[in-house]
Write an enzyme that holds these catalytic residues in place. Structure first.
Site, PDB file in Angstrom:
ATOM      1  CB  CYS A 126      -0.949   0.238   1.319  1.00  0.00           C
ATOM      2  SG  CYS A 126      -2.160  -1.591   1.043  1.00  0.00           S
ATOM      3  CG  HIS A 266      -3.109   3.173   3.017  1.00  0.00           C
ATOM      4  ND1 HIS A 266      -3.595   3.268   1.681  1.00  0.00           N
ATOM      5  CD2 HIS A 266      -2.553   2.416   3.785  1.00  0.00           C
ATOM      6  CE1 HIS A 266      -4.038   2.226   2.254  1.00  0.00           C
ATOM      7  NE2 HIS A 266      -3.709   1.280   3.131  1.00  0.00           N
ATOM      8  CG  ASN A 296      -6.952  -0.272   2.692  1.00  0.00           C
ATOM      9  OD1 ASN A 296      -6.005   0.345   0.929  1.00  0.00           O
ATOM     10  ND2 ASN A 296      -7.020  -1.063   2.970  1.00  0.00           N
TER      11      ASN A 296
END
Length: 359
Positions: A126, A266, A296
């Site tokens: 990520c 994030h 996400n």
């Protein structure tokens, strides 16, 4: 307790800026009732634990490269360039189309830049987009070639166990992209920091399918081809490592949290982000969120959220923008930039206002 890692950081002259942004979210919407039924939880439970109400899922015939190509095209249109102007294409992903070739090569060909532009992938899970952004910035700063395309793209729906409530409810599919190029004086990327924490690598992993543990009937039966995450361990990592590191990074760059006009983190989990922003002292009005609608999206979450902010008109010329990503590895990437708008040699395309970036 989370052990510390080694950080790579530096200041730049600000000679490289984001010239255009783009994103692509699949049109298929998957609500909490659908993912919750398979995972054994309710819509209310998902909202309370994560703040997520929906996520997007790629169609069966769509791959990571398809989303990346669409996002890349949107970013190039915003920057006023074509594929022929690109010297470098980098795709940050942990869900590539296939083990070889790099997904970036497929994207380059799809964009019409398959001859001449260098193309490679970055996998920092990520954190991948910010790792790629910081790397490409330094490549361009020492190059005569002015433009590069950096894309974060993931199709996590292909590696999730639908019955695992720790992961299945969190993730969506998507891609976000930026064009990097020459900055005006006082604009562009100002500072960066990359850090690795390999001792915590087992907090997030896909255990099987690689050279150490190839896919076998036994690994498939055990579900080792799926994405695994220690949610409590990740939260501890963010609290103990990421949050103080962001504060130190801003301070080392000569700023305070009050100076940050836009914080683009994030989009791991809404509740976690609320705690992160509050602890840092960055107000909710300065923090950008897309997790509620998109979940996400892995390495796509920072560029998707940045594009959302740009197309909504909230980013003004000279604004100070902080990007912060963390994920498997464990890894953390931070970038600080002075937003550049309008573009140095191109005007923004007609209709450059926010619309939901379905593709």
């Amino acid at each position: 307790m989370i052990s510390t890692g080694t950080a790579r950081h530096g200041r730049t002259s600000g000679s490289i800026a984001v010239l255009g942004t783009g994103s692509c979210l699949p049109s298929h919407v998957v609500g909490n009732d659908e993912v919750g039924a398979a995972a054994g939880v309710t819509d209310e439970w998902i909202r309370r634990k994560t703040g997520i109400t929906a996520r997007r899922r790629a169609k069966p015939d769509e791959a990571t490269s398809d989303l990346a190509i669409a996002a890349g095209r949107a970013a190039m249109e915003a920057a006023g360039i074509t594929a022929a102007d690109l010297s470098l294409i980098v795709v940050a992903t942990s869900t590539p189309d296939q083990p070889q070739p790099p997904t970036a090569s497929i994207v380059a060909d799809g964009l019409g830049a398959g001859h001449g532009a260098a193309a490679f992938d970055v996998n920092a899970v990520c954190s991948g987009f910010v790792f790629a952004l910081n790397t490409v910035q330094h490549v361009l700063a020492g190059s005569d070639s002015p433009y590069a395309l950096v894309i974060g793209a993931d199709v996590y729906s292909r590696i999730l166990d639908p019955a695992d409530r720790r992961t299945a409810i969190l993730f969506g599919d998507g891609a976000g992209a930026v064009v990097l190029g020459p900055a005006r004086p006082g604009r562009g990327l100002l500072a960066s920091r990359l850090a690795g924490f390999g001792a915590e690598r087992d907090l997030i992993e896909v255990p099987a399918g690689g050279s150490r543990r190839p896919t076998t009937p036994e690994t498939l039966a055990a579900g080792l081809q799926y994405f695994h995450m220690n949610g409590r361990g990740v939260r501890d990592f963010v609290t103990e490592v990421v949050t103080p590191a962001i504060g130190a990074f801003v301070d080392d760059a000569g700023f305070t949290p009050a100076d940050i006009d836009h914080f683009v983190p994030h989009q791991a989990n809404g509740r976690m982000l609320d705690d992160l922003s509050a602890t840092l002292g960055i107000g909710a009005g300065h923090t950008h969120f897309t997790y509620e609608d998109f979940g996400n999206t892995g390495s796509a979450s920072v560029p998707v959220t940045l594009d959302h902010a740009a197309r909504s008109g909230r980013l003004a010329d000279g604004d100070l923008v902080l990007l912060a990503a963390f994920g498997g590895g464990m890894a953390m990437g931070l970038s600080l930039l002075r937003w550049q708008h309008p573009l140095p040699t191109h005007t923004a395309p007609t209709g450059y206002t926010h619309t939901t970036p379905f593709c």
